[in-house]
Motif scaffolding. Structure first.
Motif, PDB file in Angstrom:
ATOM      1  N   SER A 174       0.844  -1.202   0.000  1.00  0.00           N
ATOM      2  CA  SER A 174       0.000   0.000   0.000  1.00  0.00           C
ATOM      3  C   SER A 174       0.871   1.240   0.000  1.00  0.00           C
ATOM      4  N   LEU A 175       0.286   2.328  -0.428  1.00  0.00           N
ATOM      5  CA  LEU A 175       0.975   3.614  -0.369  1.00  0.00           C
ATOM      6  C   LEU A 175       1.297   3.986   1.076  1.00  0.00           C
ATOM      7  N   LEU A 176       0.373   3.696   1.994  1.00  0.00           N
ATOM      8  CA  LEU A 176       0.611   4.016   3.397  1.00  0.00           C
ATOM      9  C   LEU A 176       1.774   3.216   3.955  1.00  0.00           C
ATOM     10  N   ALA A 177       1.817   1.912   3.658  1.00  0.00           N
ATOM     11  CA  ALA A 177       2.916   1.083   4.157  1.00  0.00           C
ATOM     12  C   ALA A 177       4.254   1.605   3.667  1.00  0.00           C
ATOM     13  N   ASN A 178       4.296   2.031   2.412  1.00  0.00           N
ATOM     14  CA  ASN A 178       5.553   2.543   1.864  1.00  0.00           C
ATOM     15  C   ASN A 178       5.888   3.925   2.391  1.00  0.00           C
ATOM     16  N   GLY A 179       4.864   4.739   2.661  1.00  0.00           N
ATOM     17  CA  GLY A 179       5.119   6.025   3.298  1.00  0.00           C
ATOM     18  C   GLY A 179       5.704   5.850   4.686  1.00  0.00           C
ATOM     19  N   LEU A 180       5.147   4.906   5.456  1.00  0.00           N
ATOM     20  CA  LEU A 180       5.690   4.622   6.785  1.00  0.00           C
ATOM     21  C   LEU A 180       7.127   4.118   6.693  1.00  0.00           C
ATOM     22  N   TRP A 181       7.395   3.277   5.699  1.00  0.00           N
ATOM     23  CA  TRP A 181       8.757   2.766   5.520  1.00  0.00           C
ATOM     24  C   TRP A 181       9.713   3.900   5.171  1.00  0.00           C
ATOM     25  N   SER A 182       9.264   4.823   4.310  1.00  0.00           N
ATOM     26  CA  SER A 182      10.104   5.966   3.945  1.00  0.00           C
ATOM     27  C   SER A 182      10.346   6.881   5.138  1.00  0.00           C
ATOM     28  N   ASN A 183       9.385   6.948   6.033  1.00  0.00           N
ATOM     29  CA  ASN A 183       9.487   7.806   7.223  1.00  0.00           C
ATOM     30  C   ASN A 183       9.831   6.992   8.462  1.00  0.00           C
ATOM     31  N   SER A 184      10.350   5.793   8.265  1.00  0.00           N
ATOM     32  CA  SER A 184      10.444   4.847   9.380  1.00  0.00           C
ATOM     33  C   SER A 184      11.441   5.247  10.455  1.00  0.00           C
ATOM     34  N   CYS A 185      12.495   5.987  10.113  1.00  0.00           N
ATOM     35  CA  CYS A 185      13.424   6.436  11.168  1.00  0.00           C
ATOM     36  C   CYS A 185      12.686   7.291  12.190  1.00  0.00           C
ATOM     37  N   GLN A 186      11.823   8.185  11.696  1.00  0.00           N
ATOM     38  CA  GLN A 186      11.074   9.047  12.612  1.00  0.00           C
ATOM     39  C   GLN A 186       9.954   8.276  13.302  1.00  0.00           C
ATOM     40  N   VAL A 187       9.264   7.416  12.556  1.00  0.00           N
ATOM     41  CA  VAL A 187       8.189   6.631  13.168  1.00  0.00           C
ATOM     42  C   VAL A 187       8.747   5.724  14.247  1.00  0.00           C
ATOM     43  N   GLN A 188       9.917   5.143  14.007  1.00  0.00           N
ATOM     44  CA  GLN A 188      10.529   4.294  15.024  1.00  0.00           C
ATOM     45  C   GLN A 188      10.840   5.095  16.284  1.00  0.00           C
ATOM     46  N   GLY A 189      11.273   6.334  16.091  1.00  0.00           N
ATOM     47  CA  GLY A 189      11.508   7.186  17.254  1.00  0.00           C
ATOM     48  C   GLY A 189      10.246   7.394  18.069  1.00  0.00           C
ATOM     49  N   ALA A 190       9.131   7.646  17.380  1.00  0.00           N
ATOM     50  CA  ALA A 190       7.861   7.816  18.085  1.00  0.00           C
ATOM     51  C   ALA A 190       7.454   6.530  18.797  1.00  0.00           C
ATOM     52  N   LEU A 191       7.684   5.383  18.152  1.00  0.00           N
ATOM     53  CA  LEU A 191       7.354   4.107  18.776  1.00  0.00           C
ATOM     54  C   LEU A 191       8.186   3.857  20.027  1.00  0.00           C
ATOM     55  N   CYS A 192       9.372   4.426  20.052  1.00  0.00           N
ATOM     56  CA  CYS A 192      10.252   4.270  21.216  1.00  0.00           C
ATOM     57  C   CYS A 192      10.047   5.366  22.253  1.00  0.00           C
ATOM     58  N   GLY A 193       9.039   6.225  22.043  1.00  0.00           N
ATOM     59  CA  GLY A 193       8.681   7.211  23.048  1.00  0.00           C
ATOM     60  C   GLY A 193       9.349   8.553  22.919  1.00  0.00           C
ATOM     61  N   TYR A 194      10.078   8.781  21.825  1.00  0.00           N
ATOM     62  CA  TYR A 194      10.729  10.069  21.651  1.00  0.00           C
ATOM     63  C   TYR A 194       9.745  11.105  21.121  1.00  0.00           C
ATOM     64  N   GLU A 195       9.940  12.340  21.542  1.00  0.00           N
ATOM     65  CA  GLU A 195       9.152  13.450  21.008  1.00  0.00           C
ATOM     66  C   GLU A 195       9.978  14.101  19.897  1.00  0.00           C
ATOM     67  N   LEU A 196       9.518  13.950  18.676  1.00  0.00           N
ATOM     68  CA  LEU A 196      10.271  14.417  17.517  1.00  0.00           C
ATOM     69  C   LEU A 196       9.708  15.754  17.068  1.00  0.00           C
ATOM     70  N   THR A 197      10.563  16.744  16.962  1.00  0.00           N
ATOM     71  CA  THR A 197      10.102  18.108  16.711  1.00  0.00           C
ATOM     72  C   THR A 197      10.362  18.585  15.297  1.00  0.00           C
ATOM     73  N   GLY A 198      10.878  17.715  14.430  1.00  0.00           N
ATOM     74  CA  GLY A 198      11.124  18.160  13.065  1.00  0.00           C
ATOM     75  C   GLY A 198      12.357  19.044  12.982  1.00  0.00           C
ATOM     76  N   ARG A 199      12.333  19.979  12.059  1.00  0.00           N
ATOM     77  CA  ARG A 199      13.513  20.790  11.785  1.00  0.00           C
ATOM     78  C   ARG A 199      13.418  22.147  12.459  1.00  0.00           C
ATOM     79  N   GLY A 200      14.527  22.544  13.060  1.00  0.00           N
ATOM     80  CA  GLY A 200      14.597  23.857  13.673  1.00  0.00           C
ATOM     81  C   GLY A 200      15.078  24.902  12.688  1.00  0.00           C
ATOM     82  N   PRO A 201      15.402  26.092  13.163  1.00  0.00           N
ATOM     83  CA  PRO A 201      15.867  27.161  12.274  1.00  0.00           C
ATOM     84  C   PRO A 201      17.237  26.843  11.691  1.00  0.00           C
ATOM     85  N   ARG A 202      17.654  27.672  10.750  1.00  0.00           N
ATOM     86  CA  ARG A 202      18.940  27.480  10.083  1.00  0.00           C
ATOM     87  C   ARG A 202      20.063  27.392  11.108  1.00  0.00           C
ATOM     88  N   GLY A 203      20.927  26.402  10.926  1.00  0.00           N
ATOM     89  CA  GLY A 203      22.050  26.214  11.836  1.00  0.00           C
ATOM     90  C   GLY A 203      21.751  25.343  13.036  1.00  0.00           C
TER      91      GLY A 203
END
Length: 395
Positions: free
Chosen positions: A204-233
């Motif tokens: 499925s498209l969803l399964a492949n999207g999760l796989w493409s985003n899996s480093c971040q999804v795995q972080g969420a599964l492990c309880g990390y709060e992921l904030t995305g990208r901060g400002p330049r630098g």
């Protein structure tokens, strides 16, 4: 030319748009015969996508890419006579690929249980937006909605956290998903070699999207709060984009600061920075990121991309240009690896090759995509229809 690896395979592309059909395209690159079934008159609605982007009507470049090498059978699957043609093809086929919505498959008799009993060696390849089960099973979707947005990629891939989410580019999730579909089919073909039996494969498209985003999804599964990208630098000066004098952008990337920092300092003409107390350790460099970014911006802005490309290459620095799609039209690296082969019947036009090769196996020179129903009469004759029956179905 020697026979291609898949030259004995018949693939039925009973799908629409990109991800399902593109999996069949990869098989065609290795010699499989691919028959695309599409509605008479209008054809696959993917044929019209390039016009929605304001493109002149001379070359349907989307269709040329994902339907190369195929034969087009214009067939109205709602007609009883068309059912006989479909079943004749299925009995001979090795692979049947579809991404029609599940309710449509049920109405047209295209479910796995409708077809697999006709041919025990058939690989039934099912692609869906959100998976075979669950409350979203019957929802329609595209890679923009299921691969890009639903997977969390759309939320995470922003220049900064407060930037608006960006739209994906056409085919951005479909083509990786097509490779997963291809992989599933080839895995099933290997199992068939061992057991003699086909079966159903799904993705499925969803399964492949999760796989493409899996480093971040795995972080969420492990309880990390992921904030995305901060400002330049915010990631440090050595994981950042810079612009050259001729306004070309490139990105530096480092994973080994002890090795990479001296390489960069020497490449930009400042080996003394290695001993500078502001930059002597990773922690000090990070604490002085704003200073270092500003210094590098000034230095890189003082010369052209071509000059910096040569210096950074010579210095062993890891970097990459932020390429424009037009750059690929004349790219020595792409040409050296045969990534843009020429259509044998395309009057000098080229296409994008499928992204892998197999030692000793020859890919088929790409042929231009077919017109709607271009091969209908030939295929119907192969299915044993007489002239009147062919006229009834193809007229």
């Amino acid at each position: 030319m020697s026979e291609s690896l898949f030259s004995d395979l018949l693939v039925i592309d009973c799908a629409s748009f990109i991800a399902g059909p593109a999996a069949a395209t990869v098989m065609s690159d290795f010699g499989a015969r691919v028959i695309k079934i599409e509605p008479p008159g209008i054809g696959d609605s993917y044929r019209n996508l390039f016009r929605l982007r304001g493109t002149p009507d001379d070359i349907d470049y989307f269709w040329a890419l994902d339907s190369r090498n195929k034969e087009s059978l214009a067939l109205d699957l709602k007609l009883p006579a068309a059912r006989g043609v479909l079943e004749t093809l299925v009995r001979k086929a090795d692979v049947f690929i579809t991404n029609y919505p599940f309710p449509v498959r049920e109405r047209l008799g295209l479910r796995s249980e409708d077809l697999l009993h006709l041919n025990q060696r058939l690989i039934y390849a099912s692609l869906s937006p959100y998976g075979e089960h669950g409350p979203e099973r019957d929802r329609t979707g595209f890679d923009t909605t299921a691969w890009w947005a639903r997977s969390g990629l759309m939320d995470m891939v922003r220049p900064t956290n407060d930037a608006e989410p960006a739209l994906s580019m056409p085919g951005m999730g479909d083509h990786p998903t097509a490779m997963a579909m291809y992989s599933a089919v080839v895995t099933a073909l290997y199992r068939r070699q061992l057991t003699g039996k086909g079966g159903e494969v799904t993705t499925s498209l969803l399964a492949n999207g999760l796989w493409s985003n899996s480093c971040q999804v795995q972080g969420a599964l492990c309880g990390y709060e992921l904030t995305g990208r901060g400002p330049r630098g915010s990631r440090g000066a050595m994981v950042e984009t810079y612009q050259t004098l001729d306004e070309r952008s490139f990105i530096l990337t480092t994973t080994n600061p002890a090795r990479d920092w001296p390489l960069l300092a020497r490449a930009v003409g400042h080996p003394e920075w290695v001993e500078d107390p502001r930059f002597a350790t990773p922690m000090e460099r990070f604490a002085n990121t704003a200073v270092l970014v500003a210094m590098l911006e000034e230095i890189f802005g003082g010369d052209t991309w071509e000059a910096w490309r040569d210096r950074l290459n010579a210095g062993g620095v890891t970097f990459g240009i932020v390429a424009k799609v037009e750059d690929h039209v004349a790219d020595e690296q792409l040409d050296a690896n045969g990534l843009l082969p020429e259509f044998v019947d395309g009057y000098g036009l080229r296409t994008v090759d499928s992204p892998f090769h197999l030692d000793g196996e020859i890919k088929q020179p790409p042929r231009m995509a077919p017109a709607i129903g271009q091969h209908t009469r030939q295929i119907l004759e192969e299915c044993g229809l007489d002239a009147a029956e062919i006229e009834a179905l193809s007229g």
